[in-house]
Design a protein around this motif. Structure first.
Motif, short mmCIF file in Angstrom:
data_model
loop_
_atom_site.label_atom_id
_atom_site.label_comp_id
_atom_site.label_asym_id
_atom_site.label_seq_id
_atom_site.Cartn_x
_atom_site.Cartn_y
_atom_site.Cartn_z
N ASP A 29 0.84 -1.20 0.00
CA ASP A 29 0.00 0.00 0.00
C ASP A 29 0.88 1.25 0.00
O ASP A 29 0.60 2.24 -0.70
CB ASP A 29 -0.91 -0.01 1.23
N THR A 30 1.94 1.22 0.80
CA THR A 30 2.86 2.35 0.85
C THR A 30 3.57 2.52 -0.49
O THR A 30 3.70 3.64 -1.01
CB THR A 30 3.90 2.14 1.98
N ASP A 32 2.56 1.63 -3.42
CA ASP A 32 1.63 2.03 -4.49
C ASP A 32 1.12 3.46 -4.35
O ASP A 32 0.81 4.11 -5.37
CB ASP A 32 0.42 1.08 -4.50
N HIS A 33 1.02 3.97 -3.12
CA HIS A 33 0.29 5.22 -2.94
C HIS A 33 1.01 6.34 -2.19
O HIS A 33 0.48 7.45 -2.13
CB HIS A 33 -1.04 4.93 -2.20
N VAL A 34 2.17 6.07 -1.64
CA VAL A 34 2.81 7.07 -0.78
C VAL A 34 4.19 7.46 -1.32
O VAL A 34 5.06 6.59 -1.46
CB VAL A 34 2.95 6.56 0.66
N TYR A 37 8.49 6.04 -0.51
CA TYR A 37 8.33 4.66 -0.06
C TYR A 37 9.58 4.12 0.63
O TYR A 37 9.48 3.33 1.57
CB TYR A 37 7.99 3.77 -1.26
N THR A 68 4.08 5.55 7.56
CA THR A 68 2.79 4.87 7.35
C THR A 68 2.49 3.84 8.44
O THR A 68 1.55 3.07 8.31
CB THR A 68 2.74 4.19 5.96
N MET A 97 -4.43 6.71 7.42
CA MET A 97 -3.91 5.43 6.93
C MET A 97 -3.26 4.65 8.06
O MET A 97 -3.50 3.45 8.22
CB MET A 97 -2.90 5.69 5.81
#
Length: 213
Positions: A29-30, A32-34, A37, A68, A97
């Motif tokens: 998730d990190t 892909d979206h943050v 990373y 995260t 998150m």
């Protein structure tokens, strides 16, 4: 600079306790979206944090730099019954998150999130911490250290991440970034402090383990 050979890293991960499904999901998730990373601890260092926490078996943990929430979850695994973890981060955008993953991990009652500048929040935190993890802005490591040392008992542990700073600390002095210079100064400061003993683990980006005498 690649500090660890890829095949060494791969083998270490292979023979280390496997990443839990929840941490694997948070990792992805990190990614892909943050942005940023690479700041996430990752499976191998996460396992090291969990192992140290379980060895210390802390009643209270302090984390400076949440990102995260990966490292907080790893550290919380070693908390005693009724223990708590305070985690501080300047960036409130990731707070929701983090809270979601803390709930999924079953740590919603154990982990307390603090949003804001750590230098302002730390003086207001009461009580002692058996384990402290510093993984925030590098230029303030020395100031964080000064603020937390009195908050840990004799035998308490401070962990400081990124002490090798991607190999930048090996550059000539005139080529050091402000962050790399601050980390070298912090390492020298700890090394000269007679109140503590320390060892630098050459895992990932360098993890300094400090024990208060």
């Amino acid at each position: 600079m690649d500090l660890i050979l890829p095949e060494v890293q791969a083998y270490a991960e292979k023979v280390t306790q496997a990443e839990s499904p929840l941490l694997r999901r948070l990792n992805q998730d990190t990614l892909d979206h943050v942005p940023g990373y690479q700041m996430l601890s990752g499976a191998l260092q996460g396992a090291v944090l969990t192992m140290i926490s379980k060895m210390v078996h802390p009643r209270a943990i302090l984390e400076i730099g949440t990102f995260t929430g990966y490292s907080a979850i790893c550290l919380a695994e070693g908390l005693t019954e009724g223990g708590r973890l305070d985690t501080i981060d300047l960036n409130g955008d990731l707070a929701e998150m983090c809270a979601r993953y803390f709930r999924d991990a079953g740590f919603q009652e154990k982990i307390r999130q603090h949003i804001g500048a750590a230098l302002e929040i730390l003086p207001g935190l009461k009580g002692k911490y058996d384990l402290v993890f510093i993984d925030a802005d590098k230029v303030n490591y020395s100031r964080y250290y000064d603020l937390v040392l009195d908050k840990i008992p004799s035998g308490g542990i401070i962990l400081a991440d990124n002490m090798l700073f991607h190999g930048e600390i090996f550059l000539p002095e005139e080529k050091l970034t402000e962050q790399a210079k601050a980390l070298k100064e912090f390492c020298n400061k700890v090394h000269a402090d007679k109140r503590v003993e320390q060892v630098l683990l050459t895992i990932r980006d360098g993890l300094l383990v400090i024990r208060k005498k």
